[in-house]
Each structure stands twice: as structure tokens, then as C-alpha cells.
Design a protein around this motif. Structure first.
Motif, mmCIF file in Angstrom:
data_model
loop_
_atom_site.group_PDB
_atom_site.id
_atom_site.type_symbol
_atom_site.label_atom_id
_atom_site.label_comp_id
_atom_site.label_asym_id
_atom_site.label_seq_id
_atom_site.Cartn_x
_atom_site.Cartn_y
_atom_site.Cartn_z
ATOM 1 N N PHE A 158 51.893 25.787 22.577
ATOM 2 C CA PHE A 158 52.494 26.584 23.647
ATOM 3 C C PHE A 158 53.975 26.689 23.323
ATOM 4 O O PHE A 158 54.688 25.683 23.302
ATOM 5 N N ASN A 159 54.451 27.897 23.035
ATOM 6 C CA ASN A 159 55.777 28.073 22.450
ATOM 7 C C ASN A 159 56.791 28.672 23.408
ATOM 8 O O ASN A 159 56.459 29.483 24.268
ATOM 9 N N GLN A 160 58.051 28.269 23.219
ATOM 10 C CA GLN A 160 59.209 28.832 23.903
ATOM 11 C C GLN A 160 60.294 29.105 22.856
ATOM 12 O O GLN A 160 60.379 28.409 21.843
ATOM 13 N N LEU A 169 58.018 29.852 32.320
ATOM 14 C CA LEU A 169 56.951 29.674 31.339
ATOM 15 C C LEU A 169 56.860 30.833 30.359
ATOM 16 O O LEU A 169 56.023 30.815 29.470
ATOM 17 N N TYR A 170 57.707 31.853 30.513
ATOM 18 C CA TYR A 170 57.584 33.041 29.692
ATOM 19 C C TYR A 170 58.911 33.331 28.996
ATOM 20 O O TYR A 170 59.816 33.897 29.576
ATOM 21 N N THR A 172 59.145 34.047 24.918
ATOM 22 C CA THR A 172 58.834 34.079 23.493
ATOM 23 C C THR A 172 58.996 35.506 23.019
ATOM 24 O O THR A 172 58.132 36.342 23.267
ATOM 25 N N LYS A 179 52.669 33.208 21.790
ATOM 26 C CA LYS A 179 53.043 32.411 22.954
ATOM 27 C C LYS A 179 52.163 31.171 23.044
ATOM 28 O O LYS A 179 52.643 30.062 23.268
ATOM 29 N N THR A 180 50.869 31.376 22.890
ATOM 30 C CA THR A 180 49.916 30.267 22.907
ATOM 31 C C THR A 180 48.987 30.397 21.705
ATOM 32 O O THR A 180 48.762 31.498 21.186
ATOM 33 N N GLN A 182 45.217 28.463 20.231
ATOM 34 C CA GLN A 182 44.165 27.452 20.211
ATOM 35 C C GLN A 182 43.295 27.740 18.992
ATOM 36 O O GLN A 182 42.847 28.875 18.797
ATOM 37 N N THR A 202 45.087 33.650 19.776
ATOM 38 C CA THR A 202 46.547 33.717 19.786
ATOM 39 C C THR A 202 46.975 34.632 20.923
ATOM 40 O O THR A 202 46.495 35.764 21.048
ATOM 41 N N GLN A 205 53.191 37.446 24.087
ATOM 42 C CA GLN A 205 53.853 37.795 25.335
ATOM 43 C C GLN A 205 54.230 39.273 25.349
ATOM 44 O O GLN A 205 54.929 39.765 24.462
ATOM 45 N N ASN A 213 45.760 38.432 24.475
ATOM 46 C CA ASN A 213 45.049 37.396 23.738
ATOM 47 C C ASN A 213 44.162 38.030 22.671
ATOM 48 O O ASN A 213 43.312 38.872 22.971
#
Length: 412
Positions: A158-160, A169-170, A172, A179-180, A182, A202, A205, A213
Motif C-alpha cells: 500500500f503506497n504513498q 489515504l490517497y 500516489t 496504489k495497492t 496484492q 494492481t 489512483q 484495479n
């Protein structure tokens, strides 16, 4: 009595050091390049590029039975970029390339936390991109399991890029940064055969709080028996690309054959088909290989999928190659690649051209020298694709480079 305590402390310290391992090594890798059509067709009126870039790395590792710590710092130096007597790196290319800790959890389980390289299979989807002087890394948590010939990796991120206000939370914004993320990777060996499965999501944003996604699924298969080898990839993509573009029917298929003809000669042939965009507005059928070592594929001149060729006509890459062991310390690789679009261009043309890649490597006492030369023989479709007329393009689209590699072992 104090002397005895000191001696006992020293003995205990030596015992702890003996049970652990500390390594300190580095890399010094300058590369000089002459670019006269690398990555794109150069116009006749343009001057070629010529430069030298050095990668300098210092790597430190410390491992015990219960954990490992690893750090890699690097600086990327373009020769001549700093003014004389400058007292700092004005271009901010000195950074921490890797910084992670791996904890052993028992019974084959471990976790790896921090900035790290994610490299799997042939690096088509996830790779370290070592050719690029800056390399590629990920800030992620990795859960790992390995037993016998089976391995499982689960990565979470989870990137910033900006802390901003508390609770934001937003944030990027860099191009192509997720942004995320898995990712699940499974690998199993069956004698001469190895198979892997990959499932990855992936999230990109689009705004606040919108996230697109994109899902990538696929398999990597490898078989090697004696002198003969077969490698295959099959990947599909679905979901949304950055900008809320629906992805439908995107795929990447490849098959490569290799044969070791003798102790000094190995030959190979293969084909890769990457889907292009045949969808309507707001949709795409184009596959994109994401975070792999794309320089390794589709020709060394990087005309495709290295910051370019996204959401376009796709690619059909048919290639032949041979490796020659010239001596105990030197070898030469020769590769010929023919390119065409998976979809037609506006003119109906598909043929893009042919590339020749030559790489010579020579090992010396403690260092190595690598030389390369590539030539692009562009077809009419390549000029149309790159938006330049054949009359305006320079003759002889080529690229040459020389790289020195020194990897000192300071302490082990």
C-alpha cells in the motif's frame, strides 16, 4: 576479576558473531552508450546521443538463524552532470535501493518486510530490471513458504508518495506507480519440469478516492531434458487500467525452444504474441507486461513496452538466436528478431521491421567487460507507428554500448 569478566564478554561476543554472518560487497558499473535510434526512430536532422552513466552500489547483509537484514545504497552518476566543486548530489539520485528484514517463522514459513526486488520466473511480469542502472524495487510485505520442491509467495503493498494531511489515504501520483498491490506466486518442480502460477492485482489512483484495479493471471512453464529446453508463458489481464479504462481480452503468449548443440554452441528460437487494442472508446484489449525486466524481451533496442507501445497495436515477435562460447572467459550472443503488429495499423500495415542484437562478454581477473551493438531495419509500419516518414528518418538506426562490471567482496 574484572579481567575475567572482560574475557568472558569477548568470548560471548565472538560466539555470537560466529553464529551469524556479515557480508559487505559492492558494485561499480559504468556504461557508455551511443544512441542513434534506440527506443525510437531518429530523424535525419537530429544528432545522436552519447553519454556515460555509472552505477555505484554498496551492499551489506547480516544473517542469523532467526532473521536476515539487507541494505543496498546506490548512486547513479551521469558523467558531467555536476558542476565543478559541487558539494552535494544536485540530482537526488543517491538512494536506498533495498532495505529489508526477513524473519524465520518456522516450519518453512518466513516474512520479508521492506524495500526489495520482486523477481519471478523469466521476469516477464515481475523482475529486477538490472539492466537499468537504477533497477526496480518494491516497498512490500512478503509472506513466504517453501518446502521441498514447492514455494509460495504472497506480496502485499500500500503506497504513498506524500503524507499530506492526517488520515489521507490517497496520495500516489508518479506515472505507472500502483496504489495497492496484492500478488500470489506458486512454484512447483516435477523432476525436469517446473511450473508457476501468478495472480496479481494492481490498483492505480485516478483521483480521490478513485482507484482502478487491474488483474493479471498466468503461468510460466519450463522443461529441460539434457540439451533440449522448452519455456512457455500464458498471461491474461482484466479489470481496469489507469484512467478507468476497461481491459477485455488482453493476453500475452510465448513459446521458446533451446538446444545445446555442443559445449561451445547453444541455439534458440521462439515467438511471443502480445494482444493489441481492438476495443472501442473507454476500453482496451491491449496487454501490458507491467513490472518485468522488459529490456530482456522484444529486442535490446527497447522499441516495445519500455515506457512506450502501451495501448496500441500489440506485437508479434519471432526470434532466432545463438550463443557461442569463444573461450573459457568470453562468449558472444547473436539474436535476430522480426516484429509485426498483432493488430493492423491505420494503413492496414502490420510489418514493423527486423532487429539484430550482438553482445560480447569477456571476464578478466576480478572484473568483466560487456560490449553490445544493435541495428534496427525498420519496415514501413515502423515509420507509421513512430510517426515519422521514411524520408525524414536517419539512415542506419543503431545503438552501441560498452559496460565495465566490477563487484568487489569487501567482507564475508
Amino acid at each position: 576479576m574484572k579481567k575475567q569478566y572482560v574475557i568472558l564478554g569477548l568470548l560471548l561476543g565472538c560466539l555470537q558473531f560466529a553464529q551469524a554472518q556479515f557480508t559487505l560487497d559492492g558494485e561499480f558499473r559504468p556504461r557508455t552508450e551511443y544512441l542513434h535510434g534506440f527506443g525510437n526512430l531518429i530523424p535525419e536532422a537530429s544528432e545522436p546521443d552519447f553519454f556515460t552513466v555509472t552505477r555505484a552500489r554498496l551492499n551489506a547483509g547480516y544473517s542469523t538463524e532467526s532473521y536476515k537484514i539487507y541494505m543496498s545504497i546506490q548512486d547513479i552518476l551521469l558523467w558531467g552532470e555536476n558542476p565543478q566543486i559541487v558539494h552535494s548530489d544536485i540530482n537526488n539520485k543517491f538512494d536506498l535501493f533495498e532495505a529489508w528484514a526477513e524473519l524465520q517463522l518456522g516450519k518453512g514459513w518466513s516474512t520479508k518486510l521492506g524495500r526489495q526486488v520482486l523477481s519471478y520466473d523469466d521476469q516477464r511480469i515481475l523482475g529486477g530490471l538490472d539492466w537499468a542502472q537504477q533497477g526496480r524495487n518494491h516497498d512490500a510485505a512478503l509472506i513466504k513458504y517453501a518446502k521441498d520442491d514447492f514455494a509460495l509467495d504472497l506480496a502485499l503493498a500500500f503506497n504513498q508518495d506524500n503524507l499530506g494531511a492526517a488520515g489521507n489515504l490517497y496520495a500516489t501520483t508518479p506515472l505507472f506507480s500502483y496504489k495497492t498491490m496484492q500478488m500470489l506466486h506458486l512454484n512447483k518442480k516435477f523432476g525436469d519440469f517446473t511450473g508457476s502460477l501468478l495472480a496479481m492485482n494492481t490498483g492505480y489512483q485516478n483521483g480521490t478516492p478513485g482507484v482502478s484495479n487491474l488483474q493479471t493471471f498466468g503461468t510460466h512453464l519450463n522443461y529441460k531434458k539434457g540439451a533440449f529446453g522448452v519455456t512457455a508463458n500464458a498471461y491474461i489481464q482484466t479489470g481496469e487500467r489507469l484512467g478507468e479504462i476497461d481491459v477485455k481480452g488482453a493476453y500475452d503468449l510465448s513459446l521458446d525452444l533451446s538446444y545445446k548443440a555442443s559445449e561451445k554452441v547453444s541455439i534458440g528460437a521462439g515467438v511471443e504474441v502480445i494482444s493489441g487494442n481492438d476495443a472501442g472508446a473507454g476500453e482496451t484489449g491491449a496487454f501490458f507486461p507491467l513490472y518485468g525486466t522488459n529490456h530482456k524481451f522484444n529486442g535490446l533496442m527497447d522499441y516495445f513496452y519500455v515506457g512506450n507501445h502501451a495501448n496500441t497495436i500489440g506485437l508479434v515477435d519471432i526470434h532466432l538466436g545463438a550463443d557461442f562460447k569463444l573461450s573459457e572467459t568470453s562468449n558472444l550472443s547473436v539474436n535476430i528478431l522480426n516484429f509485426s503488429g498483432e493488430q493492423e495499423l491505420a494503413s492496414g500495415e502490420k510489418s514493423l521491421g527486423t532487429e539484430l542484437d550482438l553482445v560480447f562478454a569477456k571476464k578478466f581477473n576480478g572484473y568483466s567487460l560487456v560490449l553490445g551493438y544493435s541495428q534496427m531495419f525498420a519496415a514501413d509500419g515502423m515509420y507509421e507507428l513512430k510517426g515519422i516518414t521514411k524520408a525524414d528518418a536517419a539512415d542506419g538506426q543503431n545503438w552501441a554500448w560498452a559496460m565495465l562490471v566490477i563487484k568487489p567482496k569487501f567482507l564475508n
